[in-house]
Design an enzyme around this catalytic site. Structure first.
Site, short mmCIF file in Angstrom:
data_model
loop_
_atom_site.label_atom_id
_atom_site.label_comp_id
_atom_site.label_asym_id
_atom_site.label_seq_id
_atom_site.Cartn_x
_atom_site.Cartn_y
_atom_site.Cartn_z
N LYS A 1 48.62 43.20 34.87
CA LYS A 1 47.42 43.57 35.62
C LYS A 1 47.72 44.82 36.44
CE LYS A 1 43.99 41.39 38.74
NZ LYS A 1 43.62 40.14 39.44
N SER B 1 38.91 38.34 38.57
CA SER B 1 39.10 39.77 38.53
C SER B 1 40.09 40.21 37.46
CB SER B 1 39.61 40.26 39.89
OG SER B 1 40.89 39.73 40.17
N SER C 1 40.89 34.21 40.09
CA SER C 1 40.92 35.37 39.20
C SER C 1 41.81 35.26 37.97
CB SER C 1 41.32 36.61 39.98
OG SER C 1 40.19 37.10 40.64
N1 GLN Z 1 36.12 36.13 42.59
C1 GLN Z 1 36.86 35.98 43.82
C2 GLN Z 1 36.64 37.18 44.69
O1 GLN Z 1 35.89 38.04 44.32
C3 GLN Z 1 38.31 35.78 43.54
C4 GLN Z 1 39.04 37.01 43.24
C5 GLN Z 1 40.49 36.80 42.97
O2 GLN Z 1 40.94 35.66 42.75
N2 GLN Z 1 41.25 37.88 43.04
O3 GLN Z 1 37.20 37.29 45.74
#
Ligand code: GLN
Length: 487
Positions: free
Chosen positions: A80, A155, A179
């Protein structure tokens, strides 16, 4: 496509050891696959071909010399793009870091390189890992390999899409509120968030430090277990890293789970779930019954507050973490600043995207003197109650199950203009981060349009061996994981 790319890492490792293919050939095959479909998927922000091929060559030298290979040596992996890898651009999919080149390795990258895992590229993500659909990237859109008009989830959408489309065999993501598990569920693969502190966060670009964890993506539970083993361990460079031994998780996969107790989270089995998702959970319950488990309904009374708690704490922490991006130390700086204040404000105004700005403002507000007690402190207190709910539950059951998400992947653009609808996507995953426990999403079926559904399994802190055991038993009792996106 080279057919071997469709296989699991375990099968690819065997092929390397049996000299059916060399590591260089396997890595080149991955790049050919990327070249042929990446314009449709958009999983990568950049490719790291030289690093990957240099690593693959070392694997081949070891094989030629008859030496033992480290775990997962030679298996193509996507990192990532919020994890540092020397010499690669590490952008967090933000304009503010668009041209930032890593001067050092994150601990996970170091561990992968030591194990001779070829890192083939840096995977796209929501800007600074803030999002649930990968649409918040400042760069390309990522498309779901099962339906190119749909989101891959976020994400870590690029990581998940790269594994789902067989561009990579493995990937790393980060999970602050879901995410890893959410995109794994949307893309029909396995994604796992370890116990908070199990994997070093040194060299991971911080979003919300009390919640962030790095974890594996794979197309089988066994591969995910092996990848977690490679990246886990104590790291003096991360003060939150746990000093506890790393297990060979693959050893526990086949343990008999007869007589064990599986809790079904009552609050996550609702009419709000897609009917096919509901059915998939019922199938999972039947599967565990057949495996000899006792099923128990478990109520987590405070879980319904988890999204509210998370959006106070995560935004508070990110407002502090992102203060470092000021045009002085890293990355982008605005053109022709009039003075220092103009440089700070325009750099940040031009460098950050709308979702990141929204969160910095929300977090700054929650931490400000007059509101700290009402919001931040209250959210911390509520976080303790959510954690206590999980502790109580695990006195009664070995693991908890739920859908990973109430729905399957949605159309690109469907929720992009409605942040609250987007935030609700994480209703099932966030509690796990608040409590610091490990969680996994495994393929559990398909909806009527053929989009994948994920089953989430949660276990107590540091019980990843048990988590993988339950996940593997479910996986092997069904054949969902064998189905690949047709692209
Ligand atoms: N969707 C969640 C957010 O927008 C989690 C994101 C994540 O786990 N990095 O914060």
């Amino acid at each position: 496509m080279n057919e071997l790319l469709k296989k699991t890492a375990t099968e690819q490792s065997k092929a390397l050891k049996n000299k059916e293919i060399s590591a260089v050939e396997l890595t080149k095959a991955a790049f050919e696959r990327i070249n042929s479909i990446e314009d449709k998927i958009g999983a990568f922000n950049s490719l790291t071909e030289k690093t990957a091929l240099d690593t693959a060559k070392k694997v081949d030298e070891k094989i030629a010399a008859g030496e033992n290979l480290p775990l997962l040596a030679g298996i193509p992996l996507a990192l990532k793009d919020n994890m540092n890898l020397v010499g690669s651009k590490t952008t967090a999919s933000s304009k503010i870091l668009e041209n930032f080149v890593s001067p050092f390795n994150s601990t996970v990258a170091e561990k992968l390189l030591n194990n001779l895992v070829p890192i083939i590229g840096k995977a796209n993500l929501d800007e600074f890992a803030m999002g649930s659909s990968n649409e918040n990237s400042a760069f390309n859109k990522v498309h779901n390999p099962w339906d190119l008009n749909k989101v891959p989830g976020g994400s870590s959408g690029g990581s998940a899409a790269s594994v789902s489309s067989c561009e990579a065999t493995l990937a790393l993501g980060s999970d602050t509120g879901g995410s890893i598990r959410l995109p794994a569920s949307f893309c029909g693969i396995v994604g796992m968030k370890p116990t908070y502190g199990r994997v070093s966060r040194y060299g991971l670009i911080a979003f919300a430090s009390s919640l962030d964890q790095i974890g594996p993506f794979a197309r089988s539970v066994e591969d995910a277990a092996n990848l977690l083993e490679v990246i886990s361990g104590h790291d003096p460079k991360d003060s939150t890293s746990l000093n506890m031994p790393v297990e060979h998780y693959a050893d526990s996969l086949k343990n008999d789970i007869k007589g064990k107790k599986v809790g079904v989270i009552k609050e996550l089995i609702t009419d709000g779930n897609m009917p096919e998702v509901q059915k998939a959970v019922e199938n999972a319950i039947e599967t565990y019954k057949k495996l000899g488990c006792e099923i128990k309904e478990i109520s987590l009374k405070n879980l319904k507050y988890s999204i509210g708690i998370y959006y106070i704490l995560a935004t508070a922490e990110c407002s502090s973490n992102l203060a470092r991006f000021d045009g002085v130390k890293y990355g982008y700086r605005c053109a022709n600043p009039k003075d220092l204040m103009d440089m700070y404000t325009r750099t940040r105004a031009e460098g950050f995207g709308p979702e990141v700005k929204r969160r910095i403002m929300l977090g700054t507000y929650a931490l400000s003197a007059g509101y700290y007690d009402a919001y931040y402190k209250k959210a911390q207190q509520m976080r303790a109650l959510v954690t206590q709910d999980f502790l109580n539950a695990f006195k009664e059951v070995d693991v908890l199950i739920s859908p990973t998400c109430p729905n399957t992947a949605f159309e690109l653009g469907a929720k992009a203009s409605d942040p609250l609808a987007m935030y609700l996507t994480d209703i099932a995953t966030i509690g796990c981060n608040l409590a610091g426990i490990p969680g996994i999403s495994v393929p559990a079926g398909f909806d009527s349009t053929g989009m994948p559904i994920g089953l989430q399994i949660l276990a107590p802190q540091m019980q990843e061996a048990k988590l993988f055991n339950f996940a593997y038993q479910f996986e092997q009792a069904n054949d969902f994981y064998k189905q690949l996106a047709n692209i």
